[in-house]
Design a protein around this motif. Structure first.
Motif, PDB file in Angstrom:
ATOM      1  N   TYR A  49      -8.780   5.845   4.587  1.00 27.83           N
ATOM      2  CA  TYR A  49      -7.053   5.724   3.649  1.00 27.83           C
ATOM      3  C   TYR A  49      -7.029   4.903   1.696  1.00 27.83           C
ATOM      4  CZ  TYR A  49      -7.575   0.422   5.380  1.00 27.83           C
ATOM      5  OH  TYR A  49      -7.587  -0.588   5.899  1.00 27.83           O
ATOM      6  N   GLU A  51      -8.250   2.434   0.337  1.00 31.80           N
ATOM      7  CA  GLU A  51      -8.162   0.924  -0.125  1.00 31.80           C
ATOM      8  C   GLU A  51      -9.727   0.743  -0.584  1.00 31.80           C
ATOM      9  OE1 GLU A  51      -5.687  -0.674   1.186  1.00 31.80           O
ATOM     10  OE2 GLU A  51      -6.271  -2.581   0.284  1.00 31.80           O
ATOM     11  N   ARG A  71      -3.294   5.856  -8.040  1.00 32.86           N
ATOM     12  CA  ARG A  71      -2.707   5.255  -7.269  1.00 32.86           C
ATOM     13  C   ARG A  71      -1.610   5.943  -6.176  1.00 32.86           C
ATOM     14  NH1 ARG A  71      -3.537  -0.816  -7.157  1.00 32.86           N
ATOM     15  NH2 ARG A  71      -1.504  -0.935  -5.906  1.00 32.86           N
ATOM     16  N   LYS A  72      -1.266   7.134  -7.448  1.00 31.08           N
ATOM     17  CA  LYS A  72       0.312   7.339  -6.928  1.00 31.08           C
ATOM     18  C   LYS A  72      -0.182   8.459  -5.476  1.00 31.08           C
ATOM     19  CE  LYS A  72       5.260   9.094  -7.849  1.00 31.08           C
ATOM     20  NZ  LYS A  72       6.369   8.197  -8.535  1.00 31.08           N
ATOM     21  N   SER A  75      -1.005   6.688  -2.318  1.00 32.91           N
ATOM     22  CA  SER A  75       0.885   6.547  -1.595  1.00 32.91           C
ATOM     23  C   SER A  75       1.081   7.705  -1.500  1.00 32.91           C
ATOM     24  CB  SER A  75       1.589   6.019  -2.664  1.00 32.91           C
ATOM     25  OG  SER A  75       0.934   5.014  -3.135  1.00 32.91           O
ATOM     26  N   GLN A  76       0.923   8.565  -1.894  1.00 27.47           N
ATOM     27  CA  GLN A  76       1.518   9.585  -1.222  1.00 27.47           C
ATOM     28  C   GLN A  76       0.123  10.325   0.295  1.00 27.47           C
ATOM     29  OE1 GLN A  76       4.170  11.527  -1.591  1.00 27.47           O
ATOM     30  NE2 GLN A  76       4.465  10.084  -3.545  1.00 27.47           N
ATOM     31  N   ARG A  78      -0.880   8.663   2.182  1.00 27.76           N
ATOM     32  CA  ARG A  78      -1.252   7.678   3.594  1.00 27.76           C
ATOM     33  C   ARG A  78       0.154   7.827   4.107  1.00 27.76           C
ATOM     34  NH1 ARG A  78      -2.219   1.577   0.709  1.00 27.76           N
ATOM     35  NH2 ARG A  78      -4.352   1.815   0.275  1.00 27.76           N
ATOM     36  N   ARG A  79       0.861   8.502   3.456  1.00 30.68           N
ATOM     37  CA  ARG A  79       1.660   9.094   4.498  1.00 30.68           C
ATOM     38  C   ARG A  79       1.410  10.067   5.802  1.00 30.68           C
ATOM     39  NH1 ARG A  79       7.102   9.382  -0.658  1.00 30.68           N
ATOM     40  NH2 ARG A  79       6.148   7.568  -1.452  1.00 30.68           N
ATOM     41  N   VAL A 106      10.161   3.409   3.696  1.00 33.26           N
ATOM     42  CA  VAL A 106      10.076   3.029   2.091  1.00 33.26           C
ATOM     43  C   VAL A 106       9.059   4.388   1.608  1.00 33.26           C
ATOM     44  CG1 VAL A 106       6.455   2.735   2.064  1.00 33.26           C
ATOM     45  CG2 VAL A 106       8.211   0.869   3.278  1.00 33.26           C
ATOM     46  N   THR A 107       9.492   5.533   2.098  1.00 31.17           N
ATOM     47  CA  THR A 107       8.369   6.861   1.281  1.00 31.17           C
ATOM     48  C   THR A 107      10.137   8.188   1.333  1.00 31.17           C
ATOM     49  OG1 THR A 107       8.670   7.726   3.730  1.00 31.17           O
ATOM     50  CG2 THR A 107       6.484   7.000   3.228  1.00 31.17           C
TER      51      THR A 107
ATOM     52  N   LEU B   2      18.481  -0.106  -0.220  1.00 37.05           N
ATOM     53  CA  LEU B   2      17.964  -0.236   0.326  1.00 37.05           C
ATOM     54  C   LEU B   2      17.471  -1.854  -0.809  1.00 37.05           C
ATOM     55  CD1 LEU B   2      15.880  -1.138   1.916  1.00 37.05           C
ATOM     56  CD2 LEU B   2      14.079   0.139   1.653  1.00 37.05           C
ATOM     57  N   ARG B 201       2.158  -0.380   1.421  1.00 43.57           N
ATOM     58  CA  ARG B 201       1.662   0.357   0.708  1.00 43.57           C
ATOM     59  C   ARG B 201       0.618   1.066   2.066  1.00 43.57           C
ATOM     60  NH1 ARG B 201       0.353   1.229  -3.873  1.00 43.57           N
ATOM     61  NH2 ARG B 201      -1.642   1.097  -3.394  1.00 43.57           N
ATOM     62  N   LEU B 202       0.334   0.771   2.651  1.00 43.89           N
ATOM     63  CA  LEU B 202      -0.227   1.474   3.742  1.00 43.89           C
ATOM     64  C   LEU B 202       0.571   2.290   4.296  1.00 43.89           C
ATOM     65  CD1 LEU B 202      -1.601  -1.600   6.215  1.00 43.89           C
ATOM     66  CD2 LEU B 202      -2.967   0.384   4.575  1.00 43.89           C
ATOM     67  N   VAL B 203       1.631   2.048   4.433  1.00 42.49           N
ATOM     68  CA  VAL B 203       2.954   3.375   5.343  1.00 42.49           C
ATOM     69  C   VAL B 203       3.013   4.364   4.165  1.00 42.49           C
ATOM     70  CG1 VAL B 203       2.782   2.429   7.180  1.00 42.49           C
ATOM     71  CG2 VAL B 203       4.795   2.040   5.069  1.00 42.49           C
ATOM     72  N   GLY B 204       2.183   4.108   2.962  1.00 41.90           N
ATOM     73  CA  GLY B 204       2.513   4.700   1.457  1.00 41.90           C
ATOM     74  C   GLY B 204       3.540   4.732   0.773  1.00 41.90           C
ATOM     75  N   ALA B 205       4.212   3.101   0.737  1.00 41.24           N
ATOM     76  CA  ALA B 205       4.890   3.561  -0.613  1.00 41.24           C
ATOM     77  C   ALA B 205       4.303   3.061  -1.805  1.00 41.24           C
ATOM     78  CB  ALA B 205       5.957   1.400  -0.520  1.00 41.24           C
ATOM     79  N   THR B 206       5.060   3.968  -2.566  1.00 42.58           N
ATOM     80  CA  THR B 206       4.363   4.171  -4.149  1.00 42.58           C
ATOM     81  C   THR B 206       4.627   2.086  -4.499  1.00 42.58           C
ATOM     82  OG1 THR B 206       6.643   4.679  -4.998  1.00 42.58           O
ATOM     83  CG2 THR B 206       5.098   6.522  -4.520  1.00 42.58           C
ATOM     84  N   PHE B 209       8.536   1.632  -6.068  1.00 43.09           N
ATOM     85  CA  PHE B 209       9.111   0.975  -4.489  1.00 43.09           C
ATOM     86  C   PHE B 209       9.502  -0.313  -4.406  1.00 43.09           C
ATOM     87  CE2 PHE B 209      10.337   1.248  -0.416  1.00 43.09           C
ATOM     88  CZ  PHE B 209      11.413   1.200  -0.429  1.00 43.09           C
TER      89      PHE B 209
END
Ligand SMILES: Nc1ncnc2c1ncn2[C@@H]1O[C@H](COP(=O)(O)OP(=O)(O)OP(=O)(O)O)[C@@H](O)[C@H]1O
Ligand SMILES: [Mg+2]
Lengths: 255, 281
Positions: A49, A51, A71-72, A75-76, A78-79, A106-107, B2, B201-206, B209
């Motif tokens: 993932y 990290e 980084r972006k 993030s994508q 990890r979704r 969050v996404t 949010l 961050r783990l669930v994919g927040a940029t 965000f």
């Protein structure tokens, strides 16, 4: 699709967590990562993932390449990865459903679809009736189900689980494990690090990758298995881990 | 939204520190505001003075009228000049009497020279221009002497520059301090939410965000600090205006810029601490 090519990871110059790891994991597989403590299981998952980045070699996950990932992009990525830990990592001040919804908010998912998607995954993990409970009102097994629901809510390609049953009693372990098997049966790959060899033996159609001192010493998918298997690599047992002798042999001859 | 909700939650977690952040922003802008007020009022005074600033060129007795008329035409065509008036000897006497009020009988018998009174255009009456025009007018044969209020015009200008400079310098120093303090207040809320951020961050927040609520937090603190500074500056203005001097206050555009500066300080402060946190995870 996951691909590791000649991967090495050194946290410090003397702390070699992984070396010469090469393997592929396809969509739909169920993979156990086993090996003594300190053998590098968590490190592999962290590389997947993103990290961490490998010190040497390349990691590709869903087309994202470790060497060039921004980084972006991470993030994508990890979704599309569900990540589950031994310690659940839930937000204590939110209900089960809010914890799951969090992964959607969050996404930037559209607010209108969130409740419906949350209910769907909570039902899938068998917790629909406890949706409004706070984590501390739930048992360990139930908390892990919430975490799994959160991991599933974005419809991941891969579910990465680091000792997901490590804090659970036997009954809860069996329930969570069965849930992961069901999730795998519906098409999501599951990669699971575990110390529970009993569980590994029961799931005899799953693939098993065994690590020792940061090297792959056994892969049930590879025939013949690497000849390095069970030769003490560094002559020393892993720090804090069981020595070679009392580490039980993994199941052989699968697939 | 949010992010806005999260921003308010963050402030509630560290109320004292948040208040401190707002207050430092308020004081930095207040310091700036006070000096700006001084500068603005000096400028206002200068504008009044500028309108009165005239270069007075005394004309020799017996100068032919045509020469004077021709010179007036010349001078009028100077770009800095708004108006040229000819004041003859009688006019000069009348003005002197008017200016001196009860002592006007001093001038009973006196003879005052005629003069050309040259008014400069608004905004062009700065010391350099005044001196320049005076020099040029002096070159006419029939001009005996040229007078203008050189010294005090220059002093007033210096004072204004000093006030503006001090205000800017102090304001910047305070702004730096408040960026640091706002940074610290935001860092506290970042750390309080470190776990939440790592899960995001783990669930994919940029990064964007994750950052947004903190930047909004800083922005709101900056605006509130700016408004407080406005209030304090206004209070100071009222106190002086009613008791001592007739002052002017800032125009709305300047007020808006001041409050935006507050917002900028808030955003910069929080941006620095969130960025440094995100770089570590
Ligand atoms: N952040 C870190 N900094 C330095 N060394 C680390 C770090 N994380 C892991 N290591 C080292 O890397 C090696 C592999 O660790 P890793 O966590 O991958 O093992 P593991 O197989 O997951 O062990 P366990 O079964 O105990 O969880 C160990 O020697 C460990 O001490
Ligand atoms: Mg581990």
């Amino acid at each position: 699709m996951i691909r590791l090519h000649d991967v090495a990871k050194e946290y410090t110059r003397t702390r070699v967590a992984l070396s010469h790891v090469t393997c592929q994991i396809k969509r739909g597989e169920f993979v156990f990562l086993i090996g003594p403590s300190g053998s590098g299981k968590t490190t592999i998952l962290r590389l997947l993932y993103m990290e961490e980045k490998p010190t040497h070699g390349d990691v590709w996950v869903n087309g994202v390449h470790s060497a060039s990932a921004k980084r972006k992009e991470i993030s994508q990525l990890r979704r599309k990865l569900g990540i589950v830990f031994q310690d659940f990592r839930l937000l204590e001040d939110r209900t089960a459903e809010q914890n799951v919804a969090f992964a959607l908010e969050v996404t930037g998912a559209s607010a209108a679809t969130i409740p419906q998607r949350v209910t769907r995954v909570l039902t899938q993990v068998g917790l629909a009736s406890k949706a409004t409970q706070m984590p501390r009102q739930l048992s360990g097994g139930e908390q892990q189900r919430v975490a799994i629901a959160r991991a599933l809510v974005n419809d991941p390609y891969f579910l990465l689980a680091d000792e997901p049953t490590g804090n659970l009693d036997e009954r809860a372990t069996r329930g969570v494990f069965q849930l992961l098997r069901d999730i795998n049966a519906s098409g999501t790959s599951v990669i699971m690090a575990t110390h529970d060899l009993e569980m590994v033996r029961r799931a005899d159609d799953a693939r098993t990758i065994e690590l020792n001192h940061g090297r792959v010493v056994f892969d049930s998918d590879e025939t013949p298995p690497p000849e390095t298997r069970y030769t003490p690599l560094l002559g020393q047992p892993a720090i804090g881990g069981p020595s070679e002798g009392n580490w039980p042999a993994p199941p052989r001859g699968k697939r | 939204m949010l992010a806005v909700r999260e921003a308010f939650n963050a402030s509630r977690r560290a109320p004292l520190l948040s208040a401190l952040g707002v207050i430092t922003i308020a004081f930095s802008l207040f310091a700036f505001g006070l000096f700006a007020l001084v500068a603005v009022n000096i400028r206002q005074a200068l504008r009044g003075v500028e309108e009165r600033v005239e270069v007075r060129a005394f004309v020799s007795e017996g100068t032919p009228a045509e020469a004077i008329v021709a010179a007036m035409g010349d001078i009028r065509s100077f770009p800095e000049v708004a108006r040229v008036d000819y004041v003859d000897q009688e006019g000069a006497l009348a003005r002197a009497r008017r200016d001196l009020g009860e002592f006007n009988d001093v001038f009973e018998e006196a003879m005052l020279p005629a003069s050309l009174d040259i008014h400069l255009r608004a905004g062009l009456g700065n010391p350099g221009n005044v001196r320049d025009v005076a020099e040029r007018v002096k070159s006419y044969q029939f001009v005996d002497d040229v007078r203008y209020g050189e010294e005090w015009v220059e002093k007033l200008y210096q004072l204004r520059t000093l006030a503006a400079g001090t205000g800017l310098g102090l304001g910047l120093a305070f702004a730096a301090v408040s960026i640091i303090i706002i940074g610290a207040t935001i860092r506290v809320s970042v750390l309080a939410r470190a776990r939440e951020i790592s899960i995001m961050r783990l669930v994919g927040a940029t990064d964007g965000f994750v950052r947004a609520p903190f930047l909004i937090d800083g922005f709101i603190k900056g605006i509130v600090g700016g408004l407080l500074a406005l209030l304090m500056t206004w209070a100071a203005y009222r106190a002086i205006d009613t008791r001592f001097l007739d002052l002017v206050f800032f125009d709305p555009r300047f007020v808006a810029i001041g409050i935006l500066c507050g917002a900028l300080i808030g955003v910069l402060g929080s941006a620095t601490s969130v960025w440094s946190h995100l770089r570590r995870i």
